[in-house]
Design a protein around this motif. Sequence first.
Motif, short mmCIF file in Angstrom:
data_model
loop_
_atom_site.label_atom_id
_atom_site.label_comp_id
_atom_site.label_asym_id
_atom_site.label_seq_id
_atom_site.Cartn_x
_atom_site.Cartn_y
_atom_site.Cartn_z
N GLU A 169 -4.83 3.68 1.38
CA GLU A 169 -4.91 2.58 0.42
C GLU A 169 -4.94 1.24 1.14
O GLU A 169 -5.67 0.32 0.72
N ALA A 170 -4.20 1.12 2.24
CA ALA A 170 -4.23 -0.12 3.02
C ALA A 170 -5.64 -0.40 3.54
O ALA A 170 -6.13 -1.53 3.48
N ALA A 171 -6.30 0.63 4.05
CA ALA A 171 -7.66 0.46 4.56
C ALA A 171 -8.61 0.04 3.44
O ALA A 171 -9.48 -0.82 3.63
N SER A 172 -8.46 0.64 2.27
CA SER A 172 -9.30 0.28 1.14
C SER A 172 -9.10 -1.19 0.74
O SER A 172 -10.07 -1.92 0.48
N PHE A 173 -7.84 -1.62 0.71
CA PHE A 173 -7.55 -3.02 0.40
C PHE A 173 -8.25 -3.95 1.41
O PHE A 173 -8.90 -4.92 1.03
N LEU A 174 -8.08 -3.66 2.69
CA LEU A 174 -8.60 -4.53 3.73
C LEU A 174 -10.13 -4.60 3.69
O LEU A 174 -10.71 -5.67 3.91
N ARG A 175 -10.78 -3.49 3.42
CA ARG A 175 -12.25 -3.52 3.31
C ARG A 175 -12.68 -4.43 2.17
O ARG A 175 -13.69 -5.13 2.27
N PRO A 186 0.83 -1.21 0.00
CA PRO A 186 0.00 0.00 0.00
C PRO A 186 0.86 1.25 0.00
O PRO A 186 1.90 1.31 0.66
N ARG A 187 0.41 2.24 -0.75
CA ARG A 187 1.16 3.51 -0.79
C ARG A 187 1.03 4.29 0.51
O ARG A 187 1.91 5.07 0.88
N ASP A 188 -0.09 4.10 1.21
CA ASP A 188 -0.32 4.82 2.46
C ASP A 188 -1.43 4.11 3.23
O ASP A 188 -1.99 3.09 2.78
N ALA A 189 -1.76 4.65 4.41
CA ALA A 189 -2.77 4.02 5.26
C ALA A 189 -4.14 4.01 4.60
O ALA A 189 -4.92 3.06 4.78
N ASN A 236 -10.93 -2.44 13.45
CA ASN A 236 -9.71 -3.21 13.18
C ASN A 236 -9.01 -2.74 11.92
O ASN A 236 -7.78 -2.70 11.86
N VAL A 237 -9.79 -2.40 10.89
CA VAL A 237 -9.19 -1.91 9.64
C VAL A 237 -8.39 -0.65 9.91
O VAL A 237 -7.26 -0.49 9.40
N ALA A 238 -8.93 0.26 10.71
CA ALA A 238 -8.22 1.50 11.02
C ALA A 238 -6.91 1.21 11.75
O ALA A 238 -5.87 1.83 11.46
N THR A 239 -6.94 0.26 12.68
CA THR A 239 -5.73 -0.09 13.42
C THR A 239 -4.70 -0.75 12.51
O THR A 239 -3.51 -0.41 12.52
N LEU A 240 -5.16 -1.70 11.70
CA LEU A 240 -4.25 -2.41 10.80
C LEU A 240 -3.65 -1.48 9.75
O LEU A 240 -2.46 -1.59 9.43
#
Length: 223
Positions: free
Chosen positions: A110-116, A105-108, A159-163
């Motif tokens: 994008e990481a959150a979007s992936f996880l959702r 992920p480029r940033d948090a 959890n997504v926000a934390t991860l």
Amino acid sequence: MPPGKPPAPHPGAAALTAAPCVVLGTASAARRRVFDRLAAEAVFSYTVEAADIDERAIRKNDAVALVVALARAKARALLPRLPRAGLLVTADQVVTWGGEIREKPRDAGEAASFLRDYRAGPPTTVSAVAVTDLATRRTAAGTDTVQIEFDPAALSEENVATLAADPVVLGCAGGVAVERPLLANRTTIGGDLESVFGLPPGLTLDLVAAVAAGGGEAIGEGD
């Protein structure tokens, strides 16, 4: 096999034990943990060298072709820095989901979007390993894929926000870090867990054996 006789070691393990020099070309702590286990079992020592390449400058539309190209590019980048004897192991990994190739992920955000997205369907890790004989400059490469199904409750918004803020998650392809406490024991792994960590041990040993037997393709420092 006579009773009590231990099984013969994997030819790849024997080749690692006999190699005058073994180099793991990665900056990944997870891959190093997998290689530590192999080193303890096969009784060999190794050094670590991280390849300094621009991974996003290498593009392929196919995930398998991409990770192989990246693993081989890392080997080429490291060759000028290494002795002309021994074995070099390099690797790369991406995640696929919904037909899309995902890298780190480029940033948090994008990481959150992936996880959702993973609530809706499982991602798949696509890992490549390249093993290079430092004397002959021959490389054998292969890939392994593993599908990961998350417990939807593990991917709650909290959890997504934390991860997504976790540096380990940000350093993993597709934001997939199944070893994090919030995800531990809340995933179903359709394959080898160590493949999810980016260094499939069985594949690695098979490739080492292939190169030690004179297989693989020529790889040059500038090709």
